[in-house]
Design a protein around this motif. Structure first.
Motif, short mmCIF file in Angstrom:
data_model
loop_
_atom_site.label_atom_id
_atom_site.label_comp_id
_atom_site.label_asym_id
_atom_site.label_seq_id
_atom_site.Cartn_x
_atom_site.Cartn_y
_atom_site.Cartn_z
N SER A 1 2.24 37.60 56.19
CA SER A 1 2.07 36.18 56.44
C SER A 1 2.94 35.44 55.44
CB SER A 1 0.59 35.80 56.25
OG SER A 1 0.29 35.67 54.89
N PRO A 2 2.95 34.11 55.47
CA PRO A 2 3.69 33.40 54.42
C PRO A 2 3.18 33.72 53.01
CG PRO A 2 3.25 31.94 56.24
CD PRO A 2 2.48 33.22 56.51
N ASP A 3 1.93 34.14 52.89
CA ASP A 3 1.37 34.57 51.61
C ASP A 3 1.77 36.03 51.41
OD1 ASP A 3 -0.19 35.61 49.55
OD2 ASP A 3 -1.98 34.53 50.15
N PRO A 4 2.59 36.35 50.44
CA PRO A 4 3.06 37.73 50.28
C PRO A 4 1.95 38.74 49.97
CG PRO A 4 3.69 36.40 48.39
CD PRO A 4 3.09 35.46 49.40
N ASP A 5 0.77 38.27 49.60
CA ASP A 5 -0.34 39.18 49.35
C ASP A 5 -1.04 39.61 50.62
OD1 ASP A 5 0.10 39.16 46.61
OD2 ASP A 5 -1.20 37.43 46.29
N VAL A 6 -0.68 39.03 51.75
CA VAL A 6 -1.29 39.37 53.03
C VAL A 6 -0.29 40.17 53.84
CG1 VAL A 6 -2.31 38.46 55.14
CG2 VAL A 6 -2.69 37.28 52.97
N ALA A 7 -0.57 41.47 54.00
CA ALA A 7 0.37 42.34 54.70
C ALA A 7 -0.35 43.58 55.21
CB ALA A 7 1.51 42.75 53.78
N GLY B 1 -1.41 36.55 63.45
CA GLY B 1 -0.47 35.60 62.85
C GLY B 1 0.38 36.15 61.73
N LEU B 2 0.50 37.46 61.65
CA LEU B 2 1.40 38.05 60.65
C LEU B 2 2.80 37.98 61.22
CD1 LEU B 2 -0.74 41.12 59.58
CD2 LEU B 2 -0.58 38.88 58.48
N SER B 3 3.50 36.91 60.90
CA SER B 3 4.73 36.59 61.62
C SER B 3 5.99 37.23 61.08
CB SER B 3 4.91 35.08 61.67
OG SER B 3 4.91 34.55 60.35
N ALA B 4 6.04 37.52 59.81
CA ALA B 4 7.27 38.05 59.23
C ALA B 4 7.28 39.57 59.29
CB ALA B 4 7.41 37.59 57.78
N GLU B 5 8.34 40.12 59.87
CA GLU B 5 8.51 41.57 59.88
C GLU B 5 9.34 41.92 58.64
OE1 GLU B 5 9.08 44.34 63.49
OE2 GLU B 5 11.10 43.86 62.79
N ALA B 6 8.67 42.41 57.62
CA ALA B 6 9.35 42.71 56.35
C ALA B 6 10.36 43.83 56.52
CB ALA B 6 8.33 43.05 55.28
N SER C 1 5.88 49.53 68.06
CA SER C 1 6.31 48.39 68.89
C SER C 1 5.19 47.88 69.79
CB SER C 1 7.51 48.80 69.75
OG SER C 1 8.61 49.09 68.93
N ALA C 2 4.42 48.79 70.35
CA ALA C 2 3.33 48.40 71.24
C ALA C 2 2.21 47.70 70.47
CB ALA C 2 2.78 49.62 71.98
N ALA C 3 2.00 48.08 69.23
CA ALA C 3 0.92 47.50 68.42
C ALA C 3 1.31 46.17 67.79
CB ALA C 3 0.51 48.48 67.33
N LYS C 4 2.59 45.91 67.66
CA LYS C 4 3.08 44.74 66.94
C LYS C 4 2.45 43.43 67.41
CE LYS C 4 7.27 42.08 66.14
NZ LYS C 4 8.72 42.01 66.34
N GLY C 5 2.33 43.22 68.71
CA GLY C 5 1.84 41.95 69.25
C GLY C 5 0.47 41.56 68.73
N PHE C 6 -0.44 42.50 68.62
CA PHE C 6 -1.77 42.19 68.12
C PHE C 6 -1.70 41.61 66.71
CE2 PHE C 6 -5.54 43.20 65.67
CZ PHE C 6 -6.54 42.64 66.46
N TYR C 7 -0.92 42.25 65.87
CA TYR C 7 -0.85 41.86 64.46
C TYR C 7 -0.04 40.58 64.25
CZ TYR C 7 -3.16 46.23 63.84
OH TYR C 7 -4.09 47.23 63.93
N THR C 8 0.98 40.37 65.10
CA THR C 8 1.80 39.16 64.94
C THR C 8 1.25 37.99 65.75
OG1 THR C 8 3.32 39.91 66.67
CG2 THR C 8 3.88 40.46 64.39
N ASP C 9 0.96 38.21 67.03
CA ASP C 9 0.51 37.11 67.89
C ASP C 9 -0.93 36.70 67.59
OD1 ASP C 9 3.00 37.32 69.05
OD2 ASP C 9 2.27 38.44 70.79
#
Length: 117
Positions: free
Chosen positions: A43-49, A27-32, A16-24
């Motif tokens: 990301s919107p590109d499914p190959d980027v995760a 820009g990895l916005s979708a939490e699979a 949870s603490a690390a999430k912000g760096f990767y999402t904000d």
């Protein structure tokens, strides 16, 4: 066995603490998915995760990558036949993944998995 996807498993102290760096920031916005100890962000590109791992819930060691395959049972038999160290036995996990961990000759622990269909 055919490899379908390979995902890096980044060790973090707290998902949870690390999430912000990767999402904000990245820009990895979708939490699979998020199981608390492991979460995947895309990301919107499914190959980027990326997967963030604070400690595997059922395996004795954390893995450095997750390799999704089309035949995890066959991969397990082949890993044993080749004499590779099995770190975590072939298991169907409660969250819907069938997997095992194998140690590569270089020492890295690899999570080999298939999703139940």
């Amino acid at each position: 066995m055919r490899v379908i996807r390979i995902l890096p498993n980044l060790p973090v102290a707290d998902v949870s603490a690390a999430k912000g760096f990767y999402t904000d920031f990245l820009g990895l916005s979708a939490e699979a998915f998020n199981l608390g100890w492991v979460a995947r962000y895309t990301s919107p590109d499914p190959d980027v995760a990326v997967q963030l791992v604070s400690g595997d819930a059922t395996a004795p060691e954390d893995s450095v990558i997750s390799v999704q395959v089309d035949d995890v049972d066959g991969a397990y038999v082949e890993a044993q036949r080749l004499g590779y160290e099995i770190v975590h036995p072939l298991t169907t996990e409660p969250w819907g993944v069938r997997r095992f961990f194998v140690r590569a000759p270089d020492g890295n622990v690899i999570n080999v998995a298939a999703h139940r269909t």
